[in-house]
Scaffold this motif. Sequence first.
Motif, PDB file in Angstrom:
ATOM      1  N   ILE A   1       0.859  -0.072   2.537  1.00 51.91           N
ATOM      2  CA  ILE A   1       1.118  -0.357   1.130  1.00 51.91           C
ATOM      3  C   ILE A   1       2.398   0.282   0.635  1.00 51.91           C
ATOM      4  O   ILE A   1       3.100  -0.281  -0.207  1.00 51.91           O
ATOM      5  CB  ILE A   1      -0.030   0.223   0.295  1.00 51.91           C
ATOM      6  CG1 ILE A   1      -1.280  -0.600   0.517  1.00 51.91           C
ATOM      7  CG2 ILE A   1       0.314   0.273  -1.176  1.00 51.91           C
ATOM      8  CD1 ILE A   1      -2.407  -0.148  -0.353  1.00 51.91           C
ATOM      9  N   THR A   2       2.696   1.475   1.145  1.00 52.80           N
ATOM     10  CA  THR A   2       3.841   2.213   0.625  1.00 52.80           C
ATOM     11  C   THR A   2       5.177   1.585   1.028  1.00 52.80           C
ATOM     12  O   THR A   2       6.215   2.003   0.545  1.00 52.80           O
ATOM     13  CB  THR A   2       3.780   3.691   1.062  1.00 52.80           C
ATOM     14  OG1 THR A   2       3.518   3.735   2.466  1.00 52.80           O
ATOM     15  CG2 THR A   2       2.665   4.414   0.304  1.00 52.80           C
TER      16      THR A   2
ATOM     17  N   ASP B   1       5.552  -1.578   0.370  1.00 49.80           N
ATOM     18  CA  ASP B   1       5.680  -2.550  -0.732  1.00 49.80           C
ATOM     19  C   ASP B   1       6.635  -2.010  -1.793  1.00 49.80           C
ATOM     20  O   ASP B   1       6.772  -0.801  -1.949  1.00 49.80           O
ATOM     21  CB  ASP B   1       4.317  -2.721  -1.435  1.00 49.80           C
ATOM     22  CG  ASP B   1       3.473  -3.811  -0.794  1.00 49.80           C
ATOM     23  OD1 ASP B   1       3.878  -4.329   0.253  1.00 49.80           O
ATOM     24  OD2 ASP B   1       2.409  -4.113  -1.356  1.00 49.80           O
ATOM     25  N   SER B   2       7.247  -2.937  -2.550  1.00 48.07           N
ATOM     26  CA  SER B   2       8.028  -2.471  -3.692  1.00 48.07           C
ATOM     27  C   SER B   2       7.058  -1.983  -4.762  1.00 48.07           C
ATOM     28  O   SER B   2       5.870  -2.329  -4.756  1.00 48.07           O
ATOM     29  CB  SER B   2       8.883  -3.600  -4.264  1.00 48.07           C
ATOM     30  OG  SER B   2       8.096  -4.476  -5.024  1.00 48.07           O
ATOM     31  N   ILE B   3       7.559  -1.165  -5.672  1.00 44.15           N
ATOM     32  CA  ILE B   3       6.706  -0.648  -6.744  1.00 44.15           C
ATOM     33  C   ILE B   3       6.119  -1.812  -7.540  1.00 44.15           C
ATOM     34  O   ILE B   3       4.926  -1.816  -7.874  1.00 44.15           O
ATOM     35  CB  ILE B   3       7.503   0.321  -7.636  1.00 44.15           C
ATOM     36  CG1 ILE B   3       7.797   1.607  -6.840  1.00 44.15           C
ATOM     37  CG2 ILE B   3       6.750   0.660  -8.922  1.00 44.15           C
ATOM     38  CD1 ILE B   3       8.800   2.528  -7.486  1.00 44.15           C
ATOM     39  N   GLU B   4       6.944  -2.816  -7.809  1.00 43.09           N
ATOM     40  CA  GLU B   4       6.440  -3.972  -8.572  1.00 43.09           C
ATOM     41  C   GLU B   4       5.340  -4.725  -7.828  1.00 43.09           C
ATOM     42  O   GLU B   4       4.349  -5.138  -8.431  1.00 43.09           O
ATOM     43  CB  GLU B   4       7.599  -4.915  -8.931  1.00 43.09           C
ATOM     44  CG  GLU B   4       8.437  -4.355 -10.074  1.00 43.09           C
ATOM     45  CD  GLU B   4       9.777  -5.043 -10.257  1.00 43.09           C
ATOM     46  OE1 GLU B   4       9.926  -6.192  -9.806  1.00 43.09           O
ATOM     47  OE2 GLU B   4      10.681  -4.416 -10.843  1.00 43.09           O
TER      48      GLU B   4
ATOM     49  N   PHE C   1       3.355  -3.450  -5.556  1.00 44.46           N
ATOM     50  CA  PHE C   1       2.169  -2.588  -5.566  1.00 44.46           C
ATOM     51  C   PHE C   1       1.429  -2.712  -6.890  1.00 44.46           C
ATOM     52  O   PHE C   1       0.194  -2.836  -6.918  1.00 44.46           O
ATOM     53  CB  PHE C   1       2.553  -1.125  -5.306  1.00 44.46           C
ATOM     54  CG  PHE C   1       1.396  -0.179  -5.498  1.00 44.46           C
ATOM     55  CD1 PHE C   1       0.375  -0.095  -4.556  1.00 44.46           C
ATOM     56  CD2 PHE C   1       1.304   0.605  -6.648  1.00 44.46           C
ATOM     57  CE1 PHE C   1      -0.716   0.753  -4.751  1.00 44.46           C
ATOM     58  CE2 PHE C   1       0.217   1.450  -6.849  1.00 44.46           C
ATOM     59  CZ  PHE C   1      -0.786   1.530  -5.894  1.00 44.46           C
ATOM     60  N   LEU C   2       2.171  -2.698  -7.995  1.00 41.32           N
ATOM     61  CA  LEU C   2       1.539  -2.800  -9.319  1.00 41.32           C
ATOM     62  C   LEU C   2       0.803  -4.134  -9.463  1.00 41.32           C
ATOM     63  O   LEU C   2      -0.294  -4.190 -10.025  1.00 41.32           O
ATOM     64  CB  LEU C   2       2.585  -2.627 -10.424  1.00 41.32           C
ATOM     65  CG  LEU C   2       3.161  -1.213 -10.584  1.00 41.32           C
ATOM     66  CD1 LEU C   2       4.372  -1.231 -11.512  1.00 41.32           C
ATOM     67  CD2 LEU C   2       2.107  -0.239 -11.110  1.00 41.32           C
ATOM     68  N   GLU C   3       1.399  -5.211  -8.943  1.00 38.21           N
ATOM     69  CA  GLU C   3       0.738  -6.521  -8.965  1.00 38.21           C
ATOM     70  C   GLU C   3      -0.586  -6.485  -8.208  1.00 38.21           C
ATOM     71  O   GLU C   3      -1.605  -6.996  -8.675  1.00 38.21           O
ATOM     72  CB  GLU C   3       1.633  -7.587  -8.303  1.00 38.21           C
ATOM     73  CG  GLU C   3       2.735  -8.150  -9.174  1.00 38.21           C
ATOM     74  CD  GLU C   3       2.215  -8.935 -10.366  1.00 38.21           C
ATOM     75  OE1 GLU C   3       1.226  -9.665 -10.215  1.00 38.21           O
ATOM     76  OE2 GLU C   3       2.809  -8.801 -11.452  1.00 38.21           O
TER      77      GLU C   3
ATOM     78  N   LEU D   1      -2.325  -3.855  -7.445  1.00 40.45           N
ATOM     79  CA  LEU D   1      -3.248  -2.923  -8.102  1.00 40.45           C
ATOM     80  C   LEU D   1      -3.970  -3.634  -9.245  1.00 40.45           C
ATOM     81  O   LEU D   1      -5.173  -3.463  -9.446  1.00 40.45           O
ATOM     82  CB  LEU D   1      -2.443  -1.733  -8.641  1.00 40.45           C
ATOM     83  CG  LEU D   1      -3.194  -0.472  -9.089  1.00 40.45           C
ATOM     84  CD1 LEU D   1      -3.988   0.129  -7.938  1.00 40.45           C
ATOM     85  CD2 LEU D   1      -2.202   0.573  -9.621  1.00 40.45           C
TER      86      LEU D   1
ATOM     87  N   PRO E   1      -5.548  -2.572  -3.130  1.00 42.35           N
ATOM     88  CA  PRO E   1      -5.568  -1.153  -3.497  1.00 42.35           C
ATOM     89  C   PRO E   1      -6.177  -0.929  -4.870  1.00 42.35           C
ATOM     90  O   PRO E   1      -6.094  -1.803  -5.734  1.00 42.35           O
ATOM     91  CB  PRO E   1      -4.085  -0.773  -3.484  1.00 42.35           C
ATOM     92  CG  PRO E   1      -3.367  -2.037  -3.832  1.00 42.35           C
ATOM     93  CD  PRO E   1      -4.181  -3.135  -3.198  1.00 42.35           C
TER      94      PRO E   1
END
Lengths: 220, 220
Positions: free
Chosen positions: B15-16, B18-21, B23-25, B27, B34
Amino acid sequence: MSGVPATSDVPAMSITADSIEQFLERLASQAPTPGGGSAAGIMGAMGAALVSMVCNVSLGKKGLESIETEMLAVRAEAEALRAHLTTLVADDVAAFDALMAAYKLPKNTDDEKQQRAAAIQASLTRATLVPLACARACAQVIALARRAGEQGYKGVVSDAGVGVLAAHAALRSAALNVFINAPALRDQTAAAAYLEEINALVASASLENEAVYTLVRGRL
Amino acid sequence: MSGVPATSDVPAMSITADSIEQFLERLASQAPTPGGGSAAGIMGAMGAALVSMVCNVSLGKKGLESIETEMLAVRAEAEALRAHLTTLVADDVAAFDALMAAYKLPKNTDDEKQQRAAAIQASLTRATLVPLACARACAQVIALARRAGEQGYKGVVSDAGVGVLAAHAALRSAALNVFINAPALRDQTAAAAYLEEINALVASASLENEAVYTLVRGRL
């Protein structure tokens, strides 16, 4: 979500397009940005995302038909806040970089001194209003986490709990930057108003955070 | 950093990367992972990264030569914890997915029932030990944030403050998953020991978080 001045000449880096690992590397580095302000924005956005997750899991669950309207309303607000907080990550970097650039302006002549002082004040205002906007948004995420935690599907209630913890940590983190920058403003009336608002946000968020955490633990 | 069982058959997603965006999607989505456990790992890793940043900025600053050895020691520990917490993000997803998979195993024959129960217990142990490892690491990050906040360069002391807030929120978030999973363990002696440890970690981290936040505000 208002009160943030327009972007300065310093381009905001789109940090949120970085991978999490790249972001962590840059956060750990000696470079002043990204720093705590960007971390605050990301924590707030994670809080909003977790509220959305609770809504998304709850929607369509058998037996939870009666909360569908509420979950749709909470999700709509959470998604708007997530987008706003994601934008603030880059805004925080831009605001801080602009402030550093203003301090480095020449100050050899009276004219230069005046221009430099004005640039510093404009940048300080922005470097106060960006974290203040972050704190306001996080307070709204905390309120949404309560609604999601109270009514959402029991199987994901802990995610509402993590959402409130993340948003609360983000709010207190953003507050630190308001505490640093507001007192340096020449406009002491504005500074006092910003400090009064942030102190009120911190106080109510801390109470609400504990209340929601207790509520969530009771539903685990 | 010990006590976490080996990875199960369910592959851990990285997962890490992944881009922050992205990951937020993910999440925010309806998918169970996640979720809060991964968010906890990332918050903990951000806390560790901010401690490293304070050390990196402090190292080489004029007038701070006397704290160089301390800053190098704090940074070394913070970087090890950042790596560990980053790994735990994927471990948390793998542990949760394995638990879900165990619950879905067939239970038509006595043999199947026995195998399913054993798989559930093994997965529950892992889904307890991963967040417990996260909480332990976050407690260490909090201790490092104090050292960085007490002695590091004043100009970045707020970053130590954000570091402690992030690590504390991460610790309490991870605790929620221990509270959920430990009570379902058949080995009640082990369950009681895990709960005793997590309660002690939560209690001391909350006190330490407020102490470091106050210390940081005093140095702003």
